[in-house]
Design a protein around this motif. Structure first.
Motif, PDB file in Angstrom:
ATOM      1  N   ALA A 112       0.830  -1.206   0.000  1.00 36.58           N
ATOM      2  CA  ALA A 112       0.000   0.000   0.000  1.00 36.58           C
ATOM      3  C   ALA A 112       0.865   1.258   0.000  1.00 36.58           C
ATOM      4  O   ALA A 112       0.580   2.224  -0.729  1.00 36.58           O
ATOM      5  CB  ALA A 112      -0.931   0.001   1.213  1.00 36.58           C
ATOM      6  N   LEU A 113       1.932   1.249   0.777  1.00 34.55           N
ATOM      7  CA  LEU A 113       2.819   2.412   0.805  1.00 34.55           C
ATOM      8  C   LEU A 113       3.435   2.650  -0.565  1.00 34.55           C
ATOM      9  O   LEU A 113       3.497   3.798  -1.034  1.00 34.55           O
ATOM     10  CB  LEU A 113       3.916   2.215   1.856  1.00 34.55           C
ATOM     11  CG  LEU A 113       4.983   3.319   1.917  1.00 34.55           C
ATOM     12  CD1 LEU A 113       4.360   4.687   2.158  1.00 34.55           C
ATOM     13  CD2 LEU A 113       6.017   2.997   3.002  1.00 34.55           C
ATOM     14  N   GLU A 114       3.871   1.596  -1.234  1.00 33.17           N
ATOM     15  CA  GLU A 114       4.472   1.766  -2.563  1.00 33.17           C
ATOM     16  C   GLU A 114       3.456   2.333  -3.560  1.00 33.17           C
ATOM     17  O   GLU A 114       3.790   3.182  -4.390  1.00 33.17           O
ATOM     18  CB  GLU A 114       5.025   0.428  -3.072  1.00 33.17           C
ATOM     19  CG  GLU A 114       6.255  -0.048  -2.319  1.00 33.17           C
ATOM     20  CD  GLU A 114       7.350   1.009  -2.267  1.00 33.17           C
ATOM     21  OE1 GLU A 114       7.683   1.571  -3.331  1.00 33.17           O
ATOM     22  OE2 GLU A 114       7.849   1.288  -1.165  1.00 33.17           O
ATOM     23  N   LEU A 115       2.205   1.892  -3.473  1.00 28.36           N
ATOM     24  CA  LEU A 115       1.172   2.391  -4.370  1.00 28.36           C
ATOM     25  C   LEU A 115       0.899   3.870  -4.125  1.00 28.36           C
ATOM     26  O   LEU A 115       0.774   4.663  -5.070  1.00 28.36           O
ATOM     27  CB  LEU A 115      -0.109   1.575  -4.205  1.00 28.36           C
ATOM     28  CG  LEU A 115      -0.035   0.120  -4.674  1.00 28.36           C
ATOM     29  CD1 LEU A 115      -1.287  -0.653  -4.250  1.00 28.36           C
ATOM     30  CD2 LEU A 115       0.155   0.037  -6.184  1.00 28.36           C
ATOM     31  N   TYR A 116       0.804   4.251  -2.863  1.00 32.60           N
ATOM     32  CA  TYR A 116       0.525   5.662  -2.566  1.00 32.60           C
ATOM     33  C   TYR A 116       1.744   6.548  -2.839  1.00 32.60           C
ATOM     34  O   TYR A 116       1.591   7.722  -3.188  1.00 32.60           O
ATOM     35  CB  TYR A 116      -0.008   5.819  -1.140  1.00 32.60           C
ATOM     36  CG  TYR A 116      -1.484   5.490  -1.090  1.00 32.60           C
ATOM     37  CD1 TYR A 116      -2.426   6.389  -1.568  1.00 32.60           C
ATOM     38  CD2 TYR A 116      -1.927   4.257  -0.623  1.00 32.60           C
ATOM     39  CE1 TYR A 116      -3.772   6.079  -1.578  1.00 32.60           C
ATOM     40  CE2 TYR A 116      -3.275   3.941  -0.624  1.00 32.60           C
ATOM     41  CZ  TYR A 116      -4.199   4.857  -1.103  1.00 32.60           C
ATOM     42  OH  TYR A 116      -5.532   4.545  -1.128  1.00 32.60           O
ATOM     43  N   LYS A 117       2.928   5.978  -2.722  1.00 32.85           N
ATOM     44  CA  LYS A 117       4.125   6.716  -3.148  1.00 32.85           C
ATOM     45  C   LYS A 117       4.041   7.046  -4.635  1.00 32.85           C
ATOM     46  O   LYS A 117       4.388   8.154  -5.066  1.00 32.85           O
ATOM     47  CB  LYS A 117       5.389   5.889  -2.877  1.00 32.85           C
ATOM     48  CG  LYS A 117       5.931   5.971  -1.465  1.00 32.85           C
ATOM     49  CD  LYS A 117       7.221   5.169  -1.361  1.00 32.85           C
ATOM     50  CE  LYS A 117       7.816   5.239   0.035  1.00 32.85           C
ATOM     51  NZ  LYS A 117       9.045   4.404   0.128  1.00 32.85           N
ATOM     52  N   LYS A 118       3.570   6.076  -5.426  1.00 36.41           N
ATOM     53  CA  LYS A 118       3.444   6.304  -6.870  1.00 36.41           C
ATOM     54  C   LYS A 118       2.432   7.401  -7.162  1.00 36.41           C
ATOM     55  O   LYS A 118       2.621   8.204  -8.074  1.00 36.41           O
ATOM     56  CB  LYS A 118       3.050   5.010  -7.573  1.00 36.41           C
ATOM     57  CG  LYS A 118       4.184   3.989  -7.653  1.00 36.41           C
ATOM     58  CD  LYS A 118       3.761   2.743  -8.412  1.00 36.41           C
ATOM     59  CE  LYS A 118       4.922   1.738  -8.480  1.00 36.41           C
ATOM     60  NZ  LYS A 118       4.549   0.510  -9.210  1.00 36.41           N
ATOM     61  N   MET A 119       1.354   7.435  -6.392  1.00 35.71           N
ATOM     62  CA  MET A 119       0.376   8.514  -6.579  1.00 35.71           C
ATOM     63  C   MET A 119       1.035   9.878  -6.381  1.00 35.71           C
ATOM     64  O   MET A 119       0.857  10.794  -7.179  1.00 35.71           O
ATOM     65  CB  MET A 119      -0.781   8.371  -5.581  1.00 35.71           C
ATOM     66  CG  MET A 119      -1.918   7.510  -6.052  1.00 35.71           C
ATOM     67  SD  MET A 119      -3.433   7.762  -5.072  1.00 35.71           S
ATOM     68  CE  MET A 119      -4.070   9.276  -5.797  1.00 35.71           C
ATOM     69  N   VAL A 120       1.801   9.990  -5.304  1.00 34.84           N
ATOM     70  CA  VAL A 120       2.445  11.267  -4.988  1.00 34.84           C
ATOM     71  C   VAL A 120       3.484  11.613  -6.055  1.00 34.84           C
ATOM     72  O   VAL A 120       3.573  12.758  -6.515  1.00 34.84           O
ATOM     73  CB  VAL A 120       3.077  11.217  -3.580  1.00 34.84           C
ATOM     74  CG1 VAL A 120       3.895  12.475  -3.310  1.00 34.84           C
ATOM     75  CG2 VAL A 120       1.987  11.051  -2.520  1.00 34.84           C
ATOM     76  N   GLU A 121       4.271  10.611  -6.476  1.00 35.17           N
ATOM     77  CA  GLU A 121       5.300  10.836  -7.499  1.00 35.17           C
ATOM     78  C   GLU A 121       4.695  11.308  -8.813  1.00 35.17           C
ATOM     79  O   GLU A 121       5.324  12.059  -9.562  1.00 35.17           O
ATOM     80  CB  GLU A 121       6.092   9.547  -7.727  1.00 35.17           C
ATOM     81  CG  GLU A 121       7.022   9.197  -6.568  1.00 35.17           C
ATOM     82  CD  GLU A 121       7.536   7.770  -6.657  1.00 35.17           C
ATOM     83  OE1 GLU A 121       7.188   7.065  -7.645  1.00 35.17           O
ATOM     84  OE2 GLU A 121       8.264   7.334  -5.735  1.00 35.17           O
ATOM     85  N   ARG A 122       3.475  10.896  -9.095  1.00 35.85           N
ATOM     86  CA  ARG A 122       2.811  11.285 -10.344  1.00 35.85           C
ATOM     87  C   ARG A 122       1.990  12.564 -10.193  1.00 35.85           C
ATOM     88  O   ARG A 122       1.198  12.901 -11.065  1.00 35.85           O
ATOM     89  CB  ARG A 122       1.935  10.133 -10.839  1.00 35.85           C
ATOM     90  CG  ARG A 122       2.766   8.904 -11.207  1.00 35.85           C
ATOM     91  CD  ARG A 122       1.919   7.835 -11.857  1.00 35.85           C
ATOM     92  NE  ARG A 122       2.692   6.591 -12.016  1.00 35.85           N
ATOM     93  CZ  ARG A 122       2.229   5.501 -12.609  1.00 35.85           C
ATOM     94  NH1 ARG A 122       1.006   5.494 -13.107  1.00 35.85           N
ATOM     95  NH2 ARG A 122       2.972   4.420 -12.706  1.00 35.85           N
ATOM     96  N   GLY A 123       2.163  13.251  -9.079  1.00 34.35           N
ATOM     97  CA  GLY A 123       1.485  14.521  -8.885  1.00 34.35           C
ATOM     98  C   GLY A 123       0.025  14.391  -8.511  1.00 34.35           C
ATOM     99  O   GLY A 123      -0.750  15.338  -8.698  1.00 34.35           O
ATOM    100  N   LEU A 124      -0.357  13.240  -7.958  1.00 34.03           N
ATOM    101  CA  LEU A 124      -1.760  12.997  -7.632  1.00 34.03           C
ATOM    102  C   LEU A 124      -2.015  13.007  -6.122  1.00 34.03           C
ATOM    103  O   LEU A 124      -3.094  12.612  -5.670  1.00 34.03           O
ATOM    104  CB  LEU A 124      -2.193  11.643  -8.210  1.00 34.03           C
ATOM    105  CG  LEU A 124      -2.008  11.465  -9.720  1.00 34.03           C
ATOM    106  CD1 LEU A 124      -2.323  10.031 -10.133  1.00 34.03           C
ATOM    107  CD2 LEU A 124      -2.886  12.447 -10.483  1.00 34.03           C
ATOM    108  N   GLY A 125      -1.049  13.475  -5.367  1.00 34.33           N
ATOM    109  CA  GLY A 125      -1.154  13.412  -3.911  1.00 34.33           C
ATOM    110  C   GLY A 125      -2.254  14.255  -3.314  1.00 34.33           C
ATOM    111  O   GLY A 125      -2.703  13.989  -2.195  1.00 34.33           O
TER     112      GLY A 125
END
Length: 284
Positions: free
Chosen positions: A260-273
């Protein structure tokens, strides 16, 4: 009790409004002053700084994004400690970690200031409705004194234990929320691929054994295509990082939380945080 609120965001503003309705709100402070204007119109004092707020209240509630923000509010220039008198109670209702909570409590005690960590869960909807769940760590007698404050915007109020236990309980909660949300998003993806009627899928998920807070709060928004935050993805990523730090320190194997942390990290990295946590499917 005269209560002040620092941080008038998605959660802090409705919490402050409930305190005002209960006759407890004496002052508010927000870095972006325009967010305090609705309270000014109600006759609530708008402080120029956390120190200014601390001079006018018995209880200072902090509701900001992360531990460094809390630290700045408390100990930075114009911070709470500059205006506080001995006996002031600081309640940190943001989410960080047990380590930060204990650190804050120790530093504030040197100034004669009492401390509780009291993170909340339920999202924006519960904050607006005044039905938040509140997990409180700190001195139990102090917790009992402040119950009228918590009851102004909370429905389920749990004394978790000594300082730091409120934050610890919140991190457990965040792991479960994250995994429930991953399950919801992936189940919905499969339902779409199979051509199922999503309204009927929602009916089943909301009434059977799969039901959860994520289903109740966020599935209706997903079906409307509404990705606005009741709780921001960037904040859940931050909370999961704190939870994983604790788990790794204790050599606990938590593969679901790690994913879950890796998935939400990807959201933030893609500017979707800044989107809601339910917008996780945007990265798939």
């Amino acid at each position: 009790m005269r209560v002040g609120v620092v941080g008038l965001g998605i959660m802090g503003a409705p919490m402050a409004m409930h305190l005002h309705k209960a006759g407890l709100l004496a002052a508010v402070y927000n870095r972006t002053r325009s967010k305090a204007e609705p309270f000014q119109k109600l006759g609530v004092y708008v402080a120029d700084s956390p120190a200014d707020l601390a001079r006018r209240v018995d209880v200072a509630i902090i509701m900001v994004s992360d531990a460094p923000d809390v630290e700045q509010v408390l100990f930075g220039q114009g911070g709470v400690v500059e205006g506080a008198r001995p006996g002031l109670v600081v309640v940190d209702m943001s989410t960080n970690s047990p380590d930060w909570a204990r650190r804050f409590a120790e530093r504030l005690a040197k100034h004669g200031i009492k401390f509780l960590d009291a993170p909340v869960t339920g999202g924006q909807k519960a904050a607006v409705e005044g039905t938040l769940t509140i997990m409180v760590g700190g001195d139990e007698a102090l917790f009992r004194q402040l119950e009228p404050v918590f009851k102004a915007f909370g429905k389920t109020i749990v004394y978790a234990g000594p300082v730091g236990y409120g934050q610890a309980m919140k991190l457990v909660n965040q792991i479960v929320i994250a995994l429930n949300t991953v399950a919801m998003v992936e189940g919905l993806r499969l339902a779409k691929a199979l051509g199922l009627d999503l309204e009927k899928v929602a009916q089943v998920l909301s009434s059977g054994s799969a039901r959860s807070g994520s289903i109740e709060l966020y599935l209706p928004k997903l079906l409307r295509g509404d990705m606005s935050p009741g709780f921001k993805a960037a904040h859940l990523k931050k909370d999961l990082a704190y939870a994983l730090e604790l788990a790794h320190r204790m050599n606990l194997f938590v593969p679901g939380a790690s994913l879950a942390l890796e998935l939400y990290k990807k959201m933030v990295e893609r500017g979707l945080g800044e989107l809601g946590i339910h917008a996780l499917g945007e990265i798939y």
